[in-house]
Enzyme design. Structure first.
Site, short mmCIF file in Angstrom:
data_model
loop_
_atom_site.label_atom_id
_atom_site.label_comp_id
_atom_site.label_asym_id
_atom_site.label_seq_id
_atom_site.Cartn_x
_atom_site.Cartn_y
_atom_site.Cartn_z
N ILE A 368 -1.28 -0.85 -1.26
CA ILE A 368 -0.51 -1.24 -2.44
C ILE A 368 0.44 -2.38 -2.14
O ILE A 368 0.59 -3.31 -2.94
CB ILE A 368 0.24 -0.02 -3.01
CG1 ILE A 368 -0.70 0.92 -3.77
CG2 ILE A 368 1.33 -0.46 -3.97
CD1 ILE A 368 -1.46 1.88 -2.93
N ASP A 369 1.08 -2.35 -0.97
CA ASP A 369 2.07 -3.37 -0.62
C ASP A 369 1.43 -4.76 -0.55
O ASP A 369 1.90 -5.72 -1.16
CB ASP A 369 2.73 -3.01 0.71
CG ASP A 369 4.16 -3.51 0.82
OD1 ASP A 369 4.66 -4.12 -0.14
OD2 ASP A 369 4.78 -3.27 1.87
N ASP A 370 0.35 -4.87 0.22
CA ASP A 370 -0.36 -6.16 0.30
C ASP A 370 -0.84 -6.60 -1.07
O ASP A 370 -0.70 -7.78 -1.43
CB ASP A 370 -1.57 -6.02 1.23
CG ASP A 370 -1.22 -6.27 2.68
OD1 ASP A 370 -1.22 -7.44 3.09
OD2 ASP A 370 -0.94 -5.31 3.40
N ARG A 445 8.17 -3.03 -4.47
CA ARG A 445 7.26 -4.17 -4.49
C ARG A 445 6.40 -4.14 -5.75
O ARG A 445 6.14 -5.17 -6.39
CB ARG A 445 6.37 -4.15 -3.25
CG ARG A 445 5.64 -5.47 -3.02
CD ARG A 445 6.48 -6.42 -2.20
NE ARG A 445 6.59 -5.91 -0.84
CZ ARG A 445 7.58 -6.21 -0.02
NH1 ARG A 445 8.56 -7.01 -0.41
NH2 ARG A 445 7.63 -5.72 1.20
#
Length: 634
Positions: A368-370, A445
């Site tokens: 999810i972050d990327d 994020r």
């Protein structure tokens, strides 16, 4: 701070970053960790009889260079030395032929014994020692292979483990079943402090001791060949490992999973020339960095992450949205979108694929972050196929929305509701990294992505995410940072999210966070936080100033101040001055400290580009906000 000095610093930083772009369009810098990764790769080659593939002198030079004056090796820069890290470095040097009589080795052995010796080391260190007969397998916790057969409706399956624990553990089922010993003609008896070693797992005097009792039962079952459905379980584990090997040879995108898969294939007697083995070793080789004088191995590689952040930094610093180098980078990212189902789909039956992974190849484990950072990068570019660009972003937005944790409302890195904390009490789980719960930094994020890109996500989802962040704020105003060190990272990310998505409803939270950031600024104008803050919260926000952490603090202060229309000018300008003063002649910054987090308290990272693109974002955002008529630029 004079505007011209800042513009000069920005220009120099732009030129430095542009000069580091690869011809294919991506950015990628070293991901540094501790020496255990290299030591374990040395061990792997030895076990497979591939010693000639290791440049012995270079590997030895690297391990010896990393030894500190006290005799040990560090988990992260300046930590005073770590027991398990030091044991594995010592093992690596012995495997390379360095005798225990070497003065530096004697110093290392003394350091290790003073820390408690092998018996006090982590389980994974003991596993590696057991593989070469330097520790008894009876001291290694058992993992019954029948966990592979547990159905979805059962309270626990392998998919309740974090993605990294799962991809590292399933191969070990095959290793633990065979308990092989590959004699390397070395002993490490000098690293024990006991004459009679007790291999029994220690009791803690708490409820988790039940697992010690279960381990005894598992070992009895193994001894008398009474393990239920043993062959079926092992066959499924082997199939699972093989299916998840990428064409490139990668598995899980991380060295521990890749090493363990190769150990598994060795344990079940795969031929060294088997394509699965050859591809696996090629993937490991792709993680190595060999220079004229050094051979070392990265735990992972970060091209997608680095590329997305480099695009964001360069765009924010003034490069055009159709700048040819950024367009090339954007096209490279689009080609890396993962449109296949991965492990995440086991617990997420509704979601459609559309995320990005951290690495070059990792189709089973987008995160999810990327994915959120890539969306923010792509949304800020003018690419040749705008419809394809919009479709890619829409796919990612829908996938991320479907990955929201149902219990608390935040987002985790790889999975939904991966939060069974009892798994961290297993004897095998002494790294305390068996789960992947939702965290403030990843949740922030996602919300920043929605707000900054003007995307549309179901309002109920957004409200649940915001409520989660409200609940997670510490009493002093900070937020915990799971994937970066630590409270400075977490606080900065949440401030940026609240500032673009819901400032009017979170003035109080934003103000408290700003006050906390200002309170932990160092006298030199910078910010820093030691990795030890994960162990001792009293150390939150305390540490040597670094370029990356100073940039995070400034980004948080600038974004939070913008939402309140109230900036702490003195603190911000001292931080900006720190970055300008620390910038090197070539436009770069340098920091020795580790500011990235793998597993809190157990594994840390130094992203070599963190000290480049985050300061560029901070300087550029400062100039942007200075255009606000309420911001009084000196």
């Amino acid at each position: 701070m004079q505007v011209e000095l800042i513009k000069k610093g920005i220009s120099a930083s732009q030129n430095y970053l542009l000069g580091k772009q690869y011809p294919e369009g991506y950015w990628w810098a070293e991901l540094e960790s501790n020496v255990t990764i290299t030591a374990e790769v040395i061990l792997l080659h030895k076990i497979w009889g591939r010693s000639e593939r290791i440049p012995t002198e270079k590997a030895q030079a690297y391990l010896q260079k990393e030894q500190r004056e006290h005799g040990g090796w560090e988990l992260y820069y300046g930590d005073g030395g770590d027991l398990s890290t030091s044991i594995e470095a010592y093992m690596g040097l012995r495997l390379l032929g360095v005798p225990k009589s070497d003065p530096a080795m004697q110093k290392a052995a003394l350091f290790i014994r003073e820390k408690g010796g092998i018996s006090k080391s982590r389980i994974f260190t003991k596993i590696h020692l057991a593989l070469i007969g330097c520790y008894d397998w009876s001291g290694i916790p058992s993992i019954p292979p029948w966990i592979m057969l547990l159905p979805d409706w059962f309270p626990f399956t392998i998919y309740e483990m974090s993605s990294w624990a799962r991809s590292s553990t399933v191969p070990l089922l095959l290793v633990f079943d065979r308990r092989p010993i590959y004699d390397q003609q070395i002993r490490l008896d000098e690293l024990f402090i006991e004459d009679n070693i007790n291999y029994q797992l220690p009791l803690k005097g708490q409820w988790s001791d039940i697992f010690i009792g279960l381990d005894v039962l598992f070992k009895v079952a193994e001894q008398f060949d009474l393990v239920p459905l043993r062959q079926e379980s092992l066959a499924l584990a082997e199939k699972w490992v093989i299916e998840r090997q990428e064409e490139s040879g990668d598995l899980g995108g991380i060295i521990p999973a890749m090493l363990n898969s190769l150990l598994a294939l060795r344990a079940i007697d795969y031929d060294p020339s088997d394509p699965l083995v050859l591809r696996g070793f090629q993937a490991v080789d792709n993680f190595t960095i060999e220079t004229e004088n050094s051979y070392r191995v990265q735990p992972c590689v970060s091209p997608v992450w680095d590329t997305a952040w480099a695009i964001r930094a360069l765009r924010e610093s003034g490069l055009a949205s159709d700048h040819k180098d950024l367009v090339k980078a954007g096209q490279w990212l689009l080609d890396k979108q993962i449109l296949a189902y991965g492990d995440w789909s086991v617990k997420n039956k509704q979601g459609q694929p559309g995320g990005w992974a951290f690495e070059f190849y990792n189709r089973f484990y987008p995160d999810i972050d990327d994915s959120a950072v890539v969306v923010m990068a792509l949304a800020d570019l003018d690419l040749p196929d705008p419809n394809g660009q919009k479709l890619a972003i829409k796919r990612t937005l829908d996938w991320i929305a479907s990955m929201q944790c149902t219990k608390q409302g935040g987002w985790a890195a790889f999975d939904i509701d991966n939060d069974q904390d009892w798994l961290n009490e297993l004897p095998y789980a002494d790294l305390k990294a068996m789960i992947d719960p939702n965290t403030a930094d990843v949740t922030a994020r996602v919300l920043e992505m929605v707000g900054s890109c003007s995307l549309s996500m179901d309002s109920e989802r957004l409200q649940r995410g915001l409520k989660y962040l409200e609940k997670e704020q510490e009493k002093d105003g900070s937020w915990f940072g799971r994937w970066g060190v630590n409270y400075i990272y977490g606080t900065s990310g949440v401030l940026s999210a609240l500032a673009v998505l819901s400032p009017q409803n979170h003035n109080q939270e934003i103000a408290r966070a700003i006050d906390w950031l200002v309170s932990c600024q160092n006298p030199d104008g910078g910010w820093g936080e030691t990795c030890a803050s994960y162990r001792d919260p009293k150390l939150k926000g305390k540490g040597n100033s670094t370029a990356s952490q100073t940039a995070w603090a400034l980004i948080g202060l600038l974004d939070g101040g913008s939402s309140l229309k109230k900036w702490d000018y003195s603190s911000i300008e001292k931080g900006i001055e720190y970055l300008i003063n620390q910038q090197l002649a070539d436009g770069s910054w340098y920091e020795a400290e580790f500011t990235g987090t793998g597993f809190p308290n157990h594994f840390y990272l130094k992203y070599h580009f963190y000290q480049q693109y985050f300061p560029l974002i901070a300087l550029s955002r400062y100039l942007k906000y200075s255009q606000d008529e309420q911001f009084k630029l000196s």
